[in-house]
Write an enzyme that holds these catalytic residues in place. Sequence first.
Site, PDB file in Angstrom:
ATOM      1  N   CYS A  42       2.118 -24.936   8.938  1.00 39.26           N
ATOM      2  CA  CYS A  42       1.379 -23.679   9.048  1.00 39.26           C
ATOM      3  C   CYS A  42       0.892 -23.223   7.672  1.00 39.26           C
ATOM      4  O   CYS A  42       1.503 -23.510   6.650  1.00 39.26           O
ATOM      5  CB  CYS A  42       2.270 -22.595   9.664  1.00 39.26           C
ATOM      6  SG  CYS A  42       1.413 -21.024   9.941  1.00 39.26           S
ATOM      7  N   ASP A  44       1.048 -20.360   6.593  1.00 37.46           N
ATOM      8  CA  ASP A  44       1.912 -19.252   6.158  1.00 37.46           C
ATOM      9  C   ASP A  44       2.462 -19.506   4.746  1.00 37.46           C
ATOM     10  O   ASP A  44       3.022 -20.571   4.473  1.00 37.46           O
ATOM     11  CB  ASP A  44       3.069 -19.114   7.162  1.00 37.46           C
ATOM     12  CG  ASP A  44       3.813 -17.795   6.999  1.00 37.46           C
ATOM     13  OD1 ASP A  44       4.290 -17.527   5.874  1.00 37.46           O
ATOM     14  OD2 ASP A  44       3.926 -17.046   7.982  1.00 37.46           O
ATOM     15  N   ARG A  46       4.963 -18.568   3.347  1.00 33.52           N
ATOM     16  CA  ARG A  46       6.423 -18.682   3.229  1.00 33.52           C
ATOM     17  C   ARG A  46       6.938 -20.068   3.602  1.00 33.52           C
ATOM     18  O   ARG A  46       8.140 -20.315   3.544  1.00 33.52           O
ATOM     19  CB  ARG A  46       7.093 -17.630   4.123  1.00 33.52           C
ATOM     20  CG  ARG A  46       6.701 -16.205   3.770  1.00 33.52           C
ATOM     21  CD  ARG A  46       7.069 -15.242   4.877  1.00 33.52           C
ATOM     22  NE  ARG A  46       6.351 -15.532   6.116  1.00 33.52           N
ATOM     23  CZ  ARG A  46       6.529 -14.864   7.252  1.00 33.52           C
ATOM     24  NH1 ARG A  46       7.402 -13.879   7.314  1.00 33.52           N
ATOM     25  NH2 ARG A  46       5.830 -15.170   8.335  1.00 33.52           N
ATOM     26  N   HIS A  98       7.362 -22.887  12.474  1.00 36.01           N
ATOM     27  CA  HIS A  98       8.350 -22.014  11.825  1.00 36.01           C
ATOM     28  C   HIS A  98       8.591 -20.748  12.633  1.00 36.01           C
ATOM     29  O   HIS A  98       7.755 -20.361  13.465  1.00 36.01           O
ATOM     30  CB  HIS A  98       7.907 -21.667  10.396  1.00 36.01           C
ATOM     31  CG  HIS A  98       6.686 -20.788  10.335  1.00 36.01           C
ATOM     32  ND1 HIS A  98       6.761 -19.428  10.128  1.00 36.01           N
ATOM     33  CD2 HIS A  98       5.367 -21.064  10.451  1.00 36.01           C
ATOM     34  CE1 HIS A  98       5.532 -18.924  10.102  1.00 36.01           C
ATOM     35  NE2 HIS A  98       4.665 -19.897  10.300  1.00 36.01           N
ATOM     36  N   CYS A 101       6.142 -16.901  13.263  1.00 31.62           N
ATOM     37  CA  CYS A 101       4.762 -17.338  12.975  1.00 31.62           C
ATOM     38  C   CYS A 101       3.748 -16.317  13.506  1.00 31.62           C
ATOM     39  O   CYS A 101       3.723 -16.016  14.697  1.00 31.62           O
ATOM     40  CB  CYS A 101       4.512 -18.713  13.599  1.00 31.62           C
ATOM     41  SG  CYS A 101       2.851 -19.350  13.241  1.00 31.62           S
TER      42      CYS A 101
HETATM   43 ZN   LIG Z   1       2.771 -19.665  11.006  1.00 26.36          ZN
END
Ligand SMILES: [Zn+2]
Length: 208
Positions: A42, A44, A46, A98, A101
């Site tokens: 992803c 993302d 993090r 994850h 999300c």
């Molecule tokens: Zn995500």
Amino acid sequence: MSRTKRLLVENVAWANELAQVDAGFFSTLAQGQSPGVLWIGCSDSRVPAEAITNAGPGELFVHRNIANLVPTDDANTMSVLEYAVGVLRVAHVIICGHSGCGGVRAALAGVPDGMPHLTRRIAPLCMLAHGHLAELGTLPEAARADRLAELSVLEQVRQVRATALVRHAEPRPRVHGWMFDLHSGRLRVLDDEDAADGANGPAALQAA
Ligand SMILES: [Zn+2]
């Protein structure tokens, strides 16, 4: 110091540090790549692939998009898979979802108005959620999104294994489905083709 200035300063520090440890590091790096793994994760911030796996430059061929989807009609994603399998001949493809999300949550709660690209992008996730309404409906909201994220990883794994690219590759790469838990920083194996190999199977990975 601005955020972008800080990134540039940190880059100099990083490059100097690596060169001090291994003077030939960057000249070797410049000669080419042979990563053994394609990582599809992803976007993302993090869930940075290299950071959470302690991987260095040259170890992972990485593709990240919102909610780590592998739409087989998407030229961006499929060109990455094509190159990784056909040219780099990666031995493993890891699809990593994850917890928490935002892309998955949007598939359940709806995309904000005026975001046509995101709406189109996560349409397959909305369809997947629709197909699992009975199971998802029994879960509290946070758990619902995390379960949908797992179901999506399993679905992407199935789709990647079914592509002609992977089926006809010689040697055929193994396709793995993993989940990253933001609360613990740990990866969890959902689906692993190494399971039959014993020592490299999910149980061993979980216990490590
Ligand atoms: Zn995500």
